[in-house]
Scaffold this active site. Structure first.
Site, PDB file in Angstrom:
ATOM      1  N   GLU A 166     -22.110  25.184 -39.015  1.00  0.00           N
ATOM      2  CA  GLU A 166     -20.673  24.940 -39.216  1.00  0.00           C
ATOM      3  C   GLU A 166     -19.887  26.239 -39.111  1.00  0.00           C
ATOM      4  OE1 GLU A 166     -18.926  22.095 -38.668  1.00  0.00           O
ATOM      5  OE2 GLU A 166     -20.288  21.216 -40.134  1.00  0.00           O
TER       6      GLU A 166
ATOM      7  N   ASP B 158     -17.132  19.940 -31.081  1.00  0.00           N
ATOM      8  CA  ASP B 158     -16.796  18.522 -31.141  1.00  0.00           C
ATOM      9  C   ASP B 158     -16.767  17.886 -29.755  1.00  0.00           C
ATOM     10  OD1 ASP B 158     -16.477  19.225 -33.744  1.00  0.00           O
ATOM     11  OD2 ASP B 158     -14.295  18.998 -33.777  1.00  0.00           O
TER      12      ASP B 158
HETATM   13 MG    MG Z   1     -10.824  17.309 -34.995  1.00  0.00          MG
END
Ligand code: MG
Ligand code: ADP
Length: 408
Positions: A46, A196
């Protein structure tokens, strides 16, 4: 399963039907097709994607659906006209704009994520026309599970196909991901990295995607948790996160400042953490920057550790690594919040093997590695902990590694 609220994934047919029906009602006629793209949960890694680091997302069965029709010479509208409608943003109504007016800072609201993709493809030299599109989604909204990339990537594969751009293979999808990142960074104004979009466009069903953001290379690692009697429980805390505000950008800026001070292109290049930390101590806000860098460097090492564990079939041993990541995000990177901490602590106290916040932080979702037959009990325990803390009830889903963006 538990009595808590479970966020159901639509079947592809259900998603397609919803957007096609809304398309006929609000825009008239039929779309050229329906495309969908998944949200994601990140197993580990992350805040590494904008540091040239590693991450390991899985695509969720929860997807964003887009019914899209490209502008044609005979539809009576200028070629650059875009008309957009989203079921999640019904209050905004039908948004109409012209691609010629799209640029950094010119588009407000959700439409930026969609038209930003067309803008970025045009910037990359592709001849992309305006379009009509209707959006609907079962990806939890603004919950750290990447509804933004799901929207961008569904639009990207749609535009690729209606214009025959030839970006359907993995190399092409890496180009589409770049366009989606530019849409999010430059048009929507969210300084997110590239995880993402890669997850949504390049994942494989049944696999986690090991993404090396230094060179964009990937490796598909089989992830069949069920076979190990395990499940990845996603806890949507319903605490709203806001990536467009300053916190995400300030973390990113601190990493860039640290890399510049250390004379490296990105923090991925830090090979001697102790030496780097000693050098950073001379900065005016040295202790803060040291902690930011320690998170990034140790987090990249945790991704490598998880890769080794998965390759060795030691899936249960991921638990403590996830929990170590949470502590690092909470204490060193300082992007957790009370809801995320309550979720992770309650899940672990109820028998989860480990857990951590996912996504940008300051709200959104957490994951917990749970024995398959304890999913309901752990979710119940988390829901009880939220009630005891007088927090609004969380929502749950199980992350089963799903497939990438595609035509429905
Ligand atoms: Mg987003
Ligand atoms: P997430 O973690 O879900 O990606 P973000 O803050 O990055 O959260 O993105 C959420 C934003 O993306 C929304 O506020 C909206 O502007 C846009 N968005 C995502 N999905 C949709 C959708 N289905 N319809 C309209 N806008 C969407």
């Amino acid at each position: 399963m538990s009595a808590g609220a479970w966020t159901r994934a639509w079947s592809p047919a259900e998603g397609a039907e919803r957007v096609a029906a809304a398309f006929a009602e609000h825009l008239g006629g039929a779309p050229d097709g329906v495309w969908s793209a998944p949200g994601r949960a990140n197993v580990i890694g992350e805040h590494t994607d904008y540091n040239g680091g590693l991450c390991l997302p899985v695509a969720l069965p929860h997807r964003t659906y887009v019914a899209l029709r490209t502008r044609t010479p005979d539809d009576g509208l200028p070629r650059g006209t875009v008309r957009l409608l989203s079921a999640q943003e019904a209050g905004a109504g039908l948004v109409t704009l012209d691609l010629a007016d799209v640029g950094p800072g010119t588009v407000r609201g959700w439409a930026a994520y969609a038209v930003g993709v067309a803008w970025a493809l045009r910037e990359a030299g592709h001849d992309v026309a305006g379009f009509d599109a209707v959006v609907d989604s079962c990806v939890p909204y603004g919950a750290g599970l990447s509804s933004s990339a799901a929207l961008e990537c569904a639009v990207a594969v749609a535009l690729d196909e209606v214009h025959g751009l030839g970006l359907g293979d993995d190399a092409g999808r890496a180009r589409l991901a770049e366009a989606c990142i530019r849409a999010e960074n430059d048009i929507a104004g969210a300084a997110t990295g590239g995880m993402d979009q890669a997850a949504s466009l390049r994942c494989r069903a049944g696999h986690a995607l090991l993404l090396d953001t230094r060179d964009g290379s990937t490796r598909h690692i089989p992830l069949d948790l069920e076979q190990h009697g395990l499940a990845l429980l996603v806890i949507d805390t319903r605490a709203e996160h806001q990536l467009v505000d300053g916190q995400y950008a300030s973390r990113r800026a601190a990493c860039e400042r640290a890399a510049a001070h250390l004379g490296v292109a990105t923090l991925r290049e830090v090979t001697d953490l102790d030496a780097a930390l000693a050098s950073l101590a001379t900065l005016p806000d040295g202790d803060v920057v040291q902690r930011r860098v320690r998170h990034v460097v140790t987090e990249i090492a945790r991704v490598e550790e998880v890769e080794r564990l998965l390759d060795a079939g030691r899936v249960e041993d991921l638990g403590p690594v996830l929990s170590a990541a949470h502590a690092s995000l909470r204490d060193d990177y300082e992007v957790s919040c009370r809801e995320l901490d309550v979720a992770v602590d309650a899940a672990c106290a109820a028998g989860a093997l480990g857990g951590r916040m996912v996504g940008g932080g300051f709200g959104g979702s957490a994951i917990a590695l749970v024995r398959a037959d304890e999913v309901g009990a752990v979710a119940d325990a988390v829901a009880r902990a939220f009630a005891a803390e007088e927090l609004p009830p969380p929502a749950f889903l199980v992350a089963v590694a799903a497939g990438p963006a595609a035509r429905v």
